[in-house]
Design an enzyme around this catalytic site. Structure first.
Site, mmCIF file in Angstrom:
data_model
loop_
_atom_site.group_PDB
_atom_site.id
_atom_site.type_symbol
_atom_site.label_atom_id
_atom_site.label_comp_id
_atom_site.label_asym_id
_atom_site.label_seq_id
_atom_site.Cartn_x
_atom_site.Cartn_y
_atom_site.Cartn_z
ATOM 1 N NE ARG A 1 0.045 1.898 3.389
ATOM 2 C CZ ARG A 1 0.885 2.854 3.788
ATOM 3 N NH1 ARG A 1 2.172 2.589 3.998
ATOM 4 N NH2 ARG A 1 0.472 4.079 3.972
ATOM 5 N N GLY A 2 0.243 2.417 -0.154
ATOM 6 C CA GLY A 2 0.992 3.678 -0.237
ATOM 7 C C GLY A 2 1.050 4.085 -1.700
ATOM 8 C CB ALA A 3 -0.055 7.165 -3.451
ATOM 9 N NE ARG B 1 -6.445 0.208 -2.339
ATOM 10 C CZ ARG B 1 -5.656 0.965 -1.580
ATOM 11 N NH1 ARG B 1 -4.370 0.659 -1.449
ATOM 12 N NH2 ARG B 1 -6.139 2.012 -0.962
ATOM 13 C CD GLN C 1 -3.249 4.792 7.789
ATOM 14 O OE1 GLN C 1 -3.634 5.343 8.830
ATOM 15 N NE2 GLN C 1 -4.030 4.655 6.752
ATOM 16 C CG ASP D 1 -3.327 11.210 0.052
ATOM 17 O OD1 ASP D 1 -3.119 10.076 -0.398
ATOM 18 O OD2 ASP D 1 -3.212 11.489 1.254
ATOM 19 C CG ASN E 1 -1.782 14.086 4.073
ATOM 20 O OD1 ASN E 1 -1.464 13.184 3.307
ATOM 21 N ND2 ASN E 1 -1.253 14.202 5.265
ATOM 22 C CE LYS E 2 -4.629 8.034 5.862
ATOM 23 N NZ LYS E 2 -4.865 7.782 4.566
#
Lengths: 340, 340
Positions: free
Chosen positions: B44-46, B87, B193, B234, B243-244
């Protein structure tokens, strides 16, 4: 709904460690059972602990086979000491025990009359707390408008008190007054009192509640979804309100979004002998942060900082709602002089 | 440390679902295995997903028994479609697949040469991401002073990228440059995370890290324990950084406490075609909030709001650290004109 009841020598109270997944009721018949319930947080919340402490001494009186008042008093002292020893930093526990013991010590009469007086005093503590919270609710509800969405942090609810709650007492009073309000509850890590208790008791009572994680508060405010914030308090000093960790952050965010930030608490919460800088904040064990229940969420041995409370300077507080009146910012400067 | 490696037709990467309790390594040998690893968030992680997508197509090329380039291209298309389907909202997945497929489609040569070109392009994606992050780290590290304590939110670390990380890349570069810094990591509910990944990778690398719950950030700032905040991004639009969830709250708190708030992200994160108001924020399933792992923390059926991201208006951002330069507030007005 009474959170703690005296029923012919038995104390009836919910087992809060089982909530929200199970609604179990404790039937406490001995001082040892009360001590265990306090120790293991089956009974928790500052005002509720005061009442539980009083009832713990009342159980000792009820069960006593003492033939003399001297012997009975000695037994009550032993019971009180056992209760106090369960959570040595919970001031309400000390206050509840001492109030009932104080009554007993100054009482003149026979053994049975003394027993009755002790039980009556414990009952009085409970009744007073319930009445106080209803008064807070009434005073606060005038600040709530029909249609408001109110964000709250932690659980300053019925489950922390004998009845009605403080912050949630205001919400309850507004709801009972016919105002169609909604509540957003922060989950309140690390111990999740918002998710476990606030969401539970509001849902039980049919008051619309939406659960968020703590870090979503800023976003919901920026989206215009919050009209007011109401929280409880653990201690109010000359220049700040101490409450569950995370309260200060919510207050700053409310300030930035021009949302009123209210504190609801009985006058007994005020300690105007000191300033925020004088107060040492309790740090709790790392496992509360590295685990959720039995589930580990962080690497072994990672360093943790886990303060239980934070201080919200009064400049972020719109008003403090008490049982006798509402204190607004114009009233705050008097706190520095120790005046209420 | 490379988070994803090509080794004779096998892709080596940590199984992130096992962290931080177990350091397990995946050895991915088929497209189906890569698809499963992406689907289940083992990878995971862009930026890391971009590389994983490229390597997924490379595996298809490596394993192919195609006799013609036409047949091989058809197989690569099938592999790419399978990877993208895992995804559907992860743009980096699409980008990684399309970049490698684009290379393949315009390639002229035989089957073996085409296979080699595909593998080379996937490797190039990974190498470029690693180089980019080191450049971000270098540009950002000049903003960090010896002795600083830096608060970060979520995981913009090595584990989200091919190597080095973005926000944690800046921290890593400062640390490697001999600056004695400390990090405070927000646990970052709901998916933790910060607790699971940031605390893990900093601890592994010997960079001092202290874990807090998200709602403790305000308190540590008020105590003067935070010198800077650095987060990833993001998507950066004309007027805000997405962002998150929780990032916006941290930014407001940093602003109130006069603490610089930095965003570290590659230039590919910029999307200056739109404003914050144009962006729809993904809402995720309620179980992420009502549960931690398999542990339920809230009453059955309680209403939940679970936005995955939030928008931080640029007025709260001190600077945006990219691979080519650092953008300061004086540079932000140009974003409105679509200029970098």
């Amino acid at each position: 709904m009474r959170m703690i009841k005296w029923q012919n020598g038995t104390v009836i109270t919910p087992d809060q460690t089982k909530l929200p997944l199970q609604e179990a009721t404790l039937e406490i018949k001995t001082v040892e059972q009360m001590a265990e319930a306090i120790k293991t947080l089956r009974v928790r919340g500052a005002p509720l602990l005061g009442a539980a402490a009083g009832f713990g001494v009342a159980i000792a009186a009820y069960r006593s086979k003492a033939k003399t008042t001297k012997q009975l008093l000695a037994e009550l002292e032993t019971a009180g000491a056992l209760i106090k020893a369960q959570r040595p930093t919970a001031v309400n526990l000390f206050w509840g025990v001492d109030r009932v013991l104080g009554k007993a010590k100054t009482f003149s009469g026979g053994v049975e009359e003394l027993k009755a007086a002790v039980i009556e005093e414990a009952q009085k503590i409970a009744d007073e707390d319930a009445a106080q919270n209803r008064a807070i609710g009434k005073n606060g509800s005038v600040l709530i408008e029909d249609g408001d969405t109110i964000l709250t942090h932690c659980n300053a609810g019925e489950l922390a008190t004998v009845e009605y709650g403080t912050a949630l007492g205001v919400i309850r009073a507004a709801w009972e007054g016919g105002k169609k309000i909604k509540v957003i509850a922060d989950e309140t890590r690390p111990l999740l009192q918002g998710a476990r208790l606030t969401a539970y008791e509001l849902k039980r009572d049919g008051i619309p509640v939406t659960l968020i994680t703590d870090n979503m508060a800023a976003h919901v405010m920026s989206k215009g979804l919050v009209d007011k914030v109401i929280v409880g308090a653990d201690r109010i000093v000359q220049d700040a309100v101490f409450n569950k960790i995370g309260t200060y952050g919510v207050a700053v965010l409310a300030h930035e979004h021009k949302i009123p930030f209210y504190v609801a608490a009985p006058k007994s919460t005020f300690d105007l002998s000191c300033k925020a800088a004088d107060v040492t904040i309790e740090e709790r064990k790392p496992e509360e942060v590295t685990h959720v229940g039995c589930q580990q969420t962080a690497p072994d041995g990672v360093a943790v900082y886990n303060p239980a409370f934070d201080a919200t300077p009064l400049k972020y507080v719109t008003a403090i709602i008490c049982e006798t009146k509402v204190y607004y910012s114009k009233d705050f400067p008097a706190f520095k002089k120790g005046k209420l």
